[in-house]
Design a protein around this motif. Structure first.
Motif, PDB file in Angstrom:
ATOM      1  N   UNK A   1      -2.143 -27.733  20.627  1.00 13.15           N
ATOM      2  CA  UNK A   1      -3.294 -27.079  20.462  1.00 13.15           C
ATOM      3  C   UNK A   1      -3.011 -25.486  20.765  1.00 13.15           C
ATOM      4  N   UNK A   2      -3.903 -24.750  20.112  1.00 15.31           N
ATOM      5  CA  UNK A   2      -3.810 -23.598  20.326  1.00 15.31           C
ATOM      6  C   UNK A   2      -5.232 -22.989  20.957  1.00 15.31           C
ATOM      7  N   UNK A   3      -5.055 -22.335  22.083  1.00 10.76           N
ATOM      8  CA  UNK A   3      -6.307 -21.630  22.487  1.00 10.76           C
ATOM      9  C   UNK A   3      -7.191 -22.442  23.355  1.00 10.76           C
TER      10      UNK A   3
ATOM     11  N   UNK B   1      -7.040 -22.097  27.117  1.00 11.94           N
ATOM     12  CA  UNK B   1      -5.997 -21.918  27.768  1.00 11.94           C
ATOM     13  C   UNK B   1      -4.956 -20.928  27.187  1.00 11.94           C
ATOM     14  N   UNK B   2      -4.112 -20.612  27.994  1.00 13.27           N
ATOM     15  CA  UNK B   2      -2.958 -19.709  27.430  1.00 13.27           C
ATOM     16  C   UNK B   2      -1.764 -19.990  28.144  1.00 13.27           C
ATOM     17  N   UNK B   3      -0.514 -20.576  27.334  1.00 14.63           N
ATOM     18  CA  UNK B   3       0.699 -20.667  28.084  1.00 14.63           C
ATOM     19  C   UNK B   3       1.462 -19.455  28.597  1.00 14.63           C
ATOM     20  N   UNK B   4       1.389 -19.152  29.679  1.00 17.47           N
ATOM     21  CA  UNK B   4       1.809 -17.851  30.208  1.00 17.47           C
ATOM     22  C   UNK B   4       3.261 -17.752  30.461  1.00 17.47           C
TER      23      UNK B   4
ATOM     24  N   UNK C   1      11.434 -25.454  25.088  1.00 15.83           N
ATOM     25  CA  UNK C   1       9.918 -25.859  25.219  1.00 15.83           C
ATOM     26  C   UNK C   1       9.275 -25.427  24.188  1.00 15.83           C
ATOM     27  N   UNK C   2       8.549 -26.058  23.629  1.00 13.82           N
ATOM     28  CA  UNK C   2       7.772 -25.458  22.380  1.00 13.82           C
ATOM     29  C   UNK C   2       6.384 -25.495  22.630  1.00 13.82           C
ATOM     30  N   UNK C   3       5.664 -24.376  21.938  1.00 15.77           N
ATOM     31  CA  UNK C   3       4.118 -24.239  21.840  1.00 15.77           C
ATOM     32  C   UNK C   3       3.900 -24.177  20.624  1.00 15.77           C
ATOM     33  N   UNK C   4       2.487 -24.185  20.618  1.00 10.50           N
ATOM     34  CA  UNK C   4       1.704 -23.845  18.948  1.00 10.50           C
ATOM     35  C   UNK C   4       2.538 -22.959  18.042  1.00 10.50           C
ATOM     36  N   UNK C   5       2.964 -21.888  18.832  1.00 13.00           N
ATOM     37  CA  UNK C   5       3.612 -20.853  18.069  1.00 13.00           C
ATOM     38  C   UNK C   5       4.731 -21.142  17.230  1.00 13.00           C
ATOM     39  N   UNK C   6       5.445 -22.095  17.873  1.00  6.93           N
ATOM     40  CA  UNK C   6       6.714 -22.550  17.659  1.00  6.93           C
ATOM     41  C   UNK C   6       6.513 -23.519  16.362  1.00  6.93           C
ATOM     42  N   UNK C   7       5.624 -24.620  16.490  1.00  7.21           N
ATOM     43  CA  UNK C   7       5.487 -25.489  15.751  1.00  7.21           C
ATOM     44  C   UNK C   7       4.431 -24.977  14.349  1.00  7.21           C
ATOM     45  N   UNK C   8       3.542 -24.326  14.696  1.00  8.36           N
ATOM     46  CA  UNK C   8       3.015 -23.744  13.730  1.00  8.36           C
ATOM     47  C   UNK C   8       3.862 -23.127  12.206  1.00  8.36           C
ATOM     48  N   UNK C   9       5.223 -22.782  12.916  1.00  3.23           N
ATOM     49  CA  UNK C   9       6.028 -21.987  11.791  1.00  3.23           C
ATOM     50  C   UNK C   9       6.490 -23.070  10.891  1.00  3.23           C
TER      51      UNK C   9
END
Lengths: 297, 779
Positions: free
Chosen positions: B89-91, B40-43, B57-65
């Motif tokens: 999850x990512x990807x 998947x990709x969050x578009x 709205x948070x995704x893996x990019x935000x949390x991983x920081x």
């Protein structure tokens, strides 16, 4: 889950409610007991633009008798119907069925009209209205209609109700004293929807059946009379063993069981056959009637 | 005695997670994968973010920081393959329900509205769900980057099972299939995390069984120091093992609070709970038992396939369930030869983990089914067979071929008590009478060994940081009340009450003068929390010894006040008395008052001490065995194949019982869950991984109206390794109830020649077994 946004209206009269229904049609959902609607909203399985709360409308829940029929208001709560002296005297089938409906707390809120309008194939009350030859009275801004129960239930979750109509009451004819009624069901747990339920009525004159009505709940898409099975019982004692066996043998040919879900059609038909035999025998010998819940050790 | 806390809870004064609010809190909802396996990709999150009332709205990019990923690793099982897991999850997602994005909003309802506005590109991937496919077909993989679905394989053996089977008088075999189930605590999982940027500190309120474990993992994953993370568990509405794991949503909430600098609250609704709480007990187990000509069990062999879900749960590993099964096979019997093989497989389903009686019900069921089969082929009663093969008191201590030390057990005594309790011979006569009336009735037994109060080696040697020692700290206040802090956790099982009783007894005061605090990492000492039925056995022992120490301290001060020898005094019912004569000398309150407010009344340099603590952990017996036996009487309805349990009996030995009322209610609750496992509960997935048990209309819980009276009796064989002698009791009911019900149903079906081999017992399977449905009607 939280419901999606909706407008909320609480009309104080039937006229007001019908106006709202006329305006919004299928974008409206009618809230009575809420025991089905509220979970459906919370699961976001329905997204009505407006919820019309009919709990403040007067005279929608009365239970009365005029000697020829019992009239039950659409918004009468299950427990009120269950405990009504009119119902216990003249509509024992309904009282027996209501013992199987859900649980106490749900019966305090759930309504007869709500159950009929939803037309869940596993619900007990639609089958009872068909068995009792009830008339379902509906109103819209266009006027009032009376629909016999056998014409009311079309398909799974689908009735003859138009999108601007609301059920106002249900009329049940008072039958003569030769009629005997019995409702029973088999469910996974007490209070669950029926795996199979049976509303059975027989008019017995000098120990011979002159009329018979058989309606199943939970078995087919919607409840209907089964004339092929009913004729088998005419002319003999209701619990005539040969007739019971003939009826059991005929079940697979005349019933179209629901498919999908965990229970196979073969399983459901088996339960239907056994339930039919059990109900008929219990009707003939009510003091020997035994269901699992009354086992003693 | 009833719990002191009961009044408060029944009066609506409970402080469950959802009762707790913090000023300025926001509410989280999760976007979850609708597919069992997908890339998947969050578009687009712009529309969701712009929705009125949405904060972020948070995704893996935000949390991983701010948050690391994690991976289940066992140092003593280096071959275990479990992929990396993250808070969002990512990807790629590997189970239906895996969270991929998070909305933080001013209300949960708004957050849910915004979820619908998030755009995600999904690409479905093939999913593997069935155990057999996962174990045998590497073509469809739970995780694309892994070679196959085998997370771990394990073998153990003792003696020479091959030879024992070769020369056996009889060999019996059985295969049992267990469906996934889950714990369904009344209170779903919930967390309220609040990060204070000024102090770089995190306060977490959570419904959890072990605040310290959660504290440790939050601090590790968010890169904070342990003391800067405070975890508070207030009232917990049931755990059953569900609330002892690291869940992605809960870590995501902590990370979100760190990113936003505001309190963030998440309470799982029931659908989320069913979908994403750990599941448990998905196994296919095949067993064989060798019996010699004298009817003695010589060997047992099992081959177990366990379904883990998409990841091995962190930090304890889902494999712990199967290891517990392998250890418990053979339970109460004495035998010399054992062979066990385990395959733990990954599937595109939610993770499995510890759930009440972890693994034991499977071991008990396969063992007791084999025993029934063995007795049947020998043409003798299974009671006689059990009696002959039970490990006798004179044989203990004994190390089983599965590697467990059996000590202080009472198999024969429990069996005798059970037979008396049932009125066994009369009951069998009544069953014959009922059968002659056409009723389908059966009685089934299941004897068991349940390992409790797991010690340090189980996780310690695996390098998993689990505390198995517990500490109790006691302080006497100037009015003579004892304030205690304990590292145990109250999750509705009553340990708070149990500890108060133990402390009161140890000190010599009444229970109502003791206040036990637990669950707050800021005040409770570090320790294990609630798992593996350890409250009385471990924390109870620490409480007893701490209480004794405090009593000594009180007597030391009293002796100075009275110019007497402390050995000549005692504390009884809150009074300091002469030990021999019982003559009243002082109140405990007097002693405390003097020590705190008037120390000048004591001889110089007395320095009264009125705070005592004790830390206790068990050095020996990494798994403390308990035993018992259960019986179930069931009736089968011919019309529907539905099984109705008519009666249930339990005789249980958990050593010294601190609070009989609480122990019996724990057993009853456990039995109910076991009956649920036997007859009702299953987490159903379609062949292609769609989860179908999301509501309590689909997931059938046993309800009071459908349950029998449960009669309980106890044998008390104290554990010789502690002063208190208490063992674990909380899971015993669940341990053997499924086996007892299964054996009862098969006893009922025996006259028809049919037999059930899968749980939960399906009504259609019962009808097939009695010949009312054709054998090929496979539903």
């Amino acid at each position: 889950m939280k419901p999606p946004r909706f407008e909320y209206a609480c009309p104080q009269s039937l006229t007001e409610a019908l106006d709202l229904l006329d305006e919004h049609k299928s974008n409206a959902a009618v809230l009575a007991g809420g025991q089905s609607l509220v979970p459906i909203l919370n699961l976001r399985m329905a997204k009505p633009a407006i919820v019309i709360d009919i709990n403040r409308i007067p005279d929608l829940d009365t239970i009365s008798s005029n000697g020829r029929q019992i009239s039950i208001g659409a918004r009468a709560r299950h427990n009120d119907v269950l405990r009504s002296p009119h119902v216990r005297l003249h509509l024992p089938l309904l009282a027996q069925a209501l013992e199987h409906v859900a649980h106490e707390a749900i019966r305090n809120r759930g309504t007869l009209g709500g159950s009929l309008a939803l037309a869940d194939p596993a619900a007990e009350l639609p089958a009872c209205t068909v068995c009792l030859d009830a008339e379902i009275v509906v109103r819209s801004n266009r006027g009032e209609r009376k629909i016999t129960a056998s014409d009311f239930f079309k398909r799974i979750y689908s009735t003859a109700l138009e999108e601007d109509e609301i059920i106002t009451r249900i009329d049940f004819p008072i039958e003569d004293s030769f009629w005997r009624f019995r409702f029973d069901e088999i469910a996974r747990r007490q209070g669950d929807f029926a795996i199979a339920g049976l509303a059975f009525a027989a008019r017995c004159d000098e120990a011979k059946v002159t009329e018979c009505r058989i309606v199943f709940a939970g078995v087919e898409e919607s409840p209907r009379r089964i004339p092929e099975l009913e004729e088998i019982f005419i002319g003999a004692n209701v619990a005539d063993e040969e007739n019971i066996q003939r009826a059991k043998a005929a079940v697979a040919d005349v019933i179209e069981p629901l498919t999908g879900g965990e229970l196979s059609p073969a399983y459901r038909l088996h339960v239907v056959r056994e339930l039919l035999a059990r109900v008929v025998r219990d009707l003939a010998h009510p003091d020997m009637a035994r269901s699992l819940s009354h086992e003693c050790l | 005695m009833p719990r002191a806390a009961t009044k408060r809870l029944v009066a609506g004064r409970g402080r469950y997670l959802d009762d707790i609010s913090m000023k300025g809190e926001y509410y989280a909802a999760f976007l979850r994968s609708p597919y069992p396996h997908a890339s998947f990709a969050v578009t687009d999150i712009a529309a969701a973010t712009a929705h009125s009332g949405v904060v972020r709205v948070l995704t893996a990019d935000d949390i991983d920081e701010v948050c690391s990923s994690w991976k289940c690793v066992l140092r003593n099982a280096p071959d275990m393959v479990s992929p990396e897991q993250r808070a969002l999850a990512r990807d790629r997602t590997a189970f239906q329900g895996e969270p991929v994005a998070m909305v933080i909003a001013r209300s949960r309802a708004i957050a849910e509205d915004a979820l619908e506005l998030i755009s995600v590109d999904w690409s479905e991937l093939p999913a593997v769900t069935s155990l057999e496919t996962a174990a045998s077909d590497p073509g469809v993989r739970t995780h694309l980057h892994l070679e196959n679905n085998l997370c771990w394989t394990f073998q153990q053996g003792a003696g020479d099972p091959e030879s024992a089977f070769a020369k056996a008088g009889h060999v019996v075999r059985k295969r049992l299939d267990f469906a996934r189930k889950t714990g369904v605590p009344l209170e779903t999982r919930g967390i309220l995390a609040s990060y204070d940027a000024a102090a770089n500190a995190m306060l977490v309120h959570i419904s959890h069984q072990m605040p310290y474990q959660f504290q440790l993992h939050v601090s590790e994953l968010l890169g904070m120091s342990l003391p800067d993370v405070r975890v508070v568990c207030s009232d917990v509405g049931g755990g059953f093992g569900i609330k002892m794991h690291v869940y992605p949503e809960e870590i995501a909430v902590c990370a979100a609070s760190k990113l936003l600098g505001r309190p963030v609250k998440f309470v799982a609704d029931r659908i989320e709970s069913m979908l994403s709480d750990v599941h448990a007990r998905e196994h296919i187990i095949e067993g064989r038992m060798a019996i010699d000509e004298m009817g003695i069990i010589t060997a047992i062999e099992v081959d177990d396939i366990q379904g883990l879900g998409a990841y091995s749960v962190y930090p304890r590993s889902s494999t712990a369930e199967a290891m517990s099964t392998l250890r418990a096979v053979g339970g109460p019997y004495r035998f010399d030869h054992y062979s066990a093989r385990l395959r733990s497989v990954l599937q595109n389903k939610v993770m499995t983990g510890q759930y009440r009686s972890v693994g034991h019900p499977i071991a008990t069921a396969i063992t007791e089914c084999l025993v029934e089969e063995a007795a049947r082929v020998r043409g003798e009663s299974s009671i006689a067979f059990r009696r002959r093969n039970f490990l006798d008191r004179t044989m203990m201590p004994w190390i089983s071929p599965a590697g467990a030390r059996m000590i202080d057990l009472s198999h024969h005594a429990c069996l005798d008590r059970l037979l008396a309790l049932i009125g066994h011979d009369e009951m069998r006569d009544r069953i014959e009478t009922w059968r002659s009336q056409g009723r389908i009735v059966g009685l089934g037994l299941a004897s068991f060994v349940e390992f409790t109060a797991t010690g340090a080696e189980a996780y310690g040697r695996a390098g998993v940081p689990v505390a198995s020692v517990d500490t109790v700290v006691l302080t006497l206040d100037p009015t003579g009340h004892v304030r205690a802090q304990a590292s145990a956790s109250e999750i509705g099982q009553g340990i708070q009450q149990g500890l108060a009783q133990i402390i009161a007894d140890a000190v010599g005061i009444s229970t109502d003068r003791v206040r036990v605090g637990l669950g707050d990492t800021a005040s409770a000492p570090y320790g294990g929390g609630a798992w593996s039925s350890r409250g009385a056995a471990i924390a109870g022992e620490a409480a007893w010894r701490a209480g004794r120490k405090l009593q000594q301290q009180i007597l030391a001060v009293a002796a100075k006040m009275l110019q007497a020898d402390p050995e000549a005094l005692d504390v009884r019912a809150g009074r300091v008395v002469n030990r021999d004569s019982g003559i009243d000398r002082l109140s405990v309150g007097d002693v405390a008052h003097t020590a705190v407010f008037r120390p000048f009344d004591l001889p110089p340099e007395t320095q009264p001490q009125l705070t005592a603590s004790h830390t206790w952990g068990r050095d020996s017996d990494p798994f403390l065995p308990t035993n018992g036996i259960q019986a179930s009487l069931v009736e089968v309805d011919k019309a529907s194949g539905l099984v109705r349990p008519l009666r249930h009996w339990v005789v249980e030995d958990c050593g010294r019982i601190i609070n009989p009322l609480l122990v019996d209610e724990q057993i009853r609750g456990g039995v109910v869950q076991g009956i649920g496992e036997a007859l009702y509960e299953a987490c159903r997935y379609t062949e292609d991984g769609q989860f179908g048990s999301g509501t309590l209309a689909d997931y059938l819980l046993p309800m009071a109206a459908d349950l029998p009276d449960i009669t309980i009796s106890h044998v008390e064989t104290p554990y010789s390794g502690t002063l208190l002698g208490a063992k674990g009791a909380g899971e015993a009911g669940t341990c053997a109830a499924p086996a007892a019900v299964l054996n009862a149903v098969n006893d009922a079906l025996a006259p028809f020649g049919g037999c059930i081999n899968a749980l939960p017992i399906s009504p259609a399977a019962v009808l097939r077994a009695i010949g009312s449905l054709p054998p090929d009607d496979t539903q």
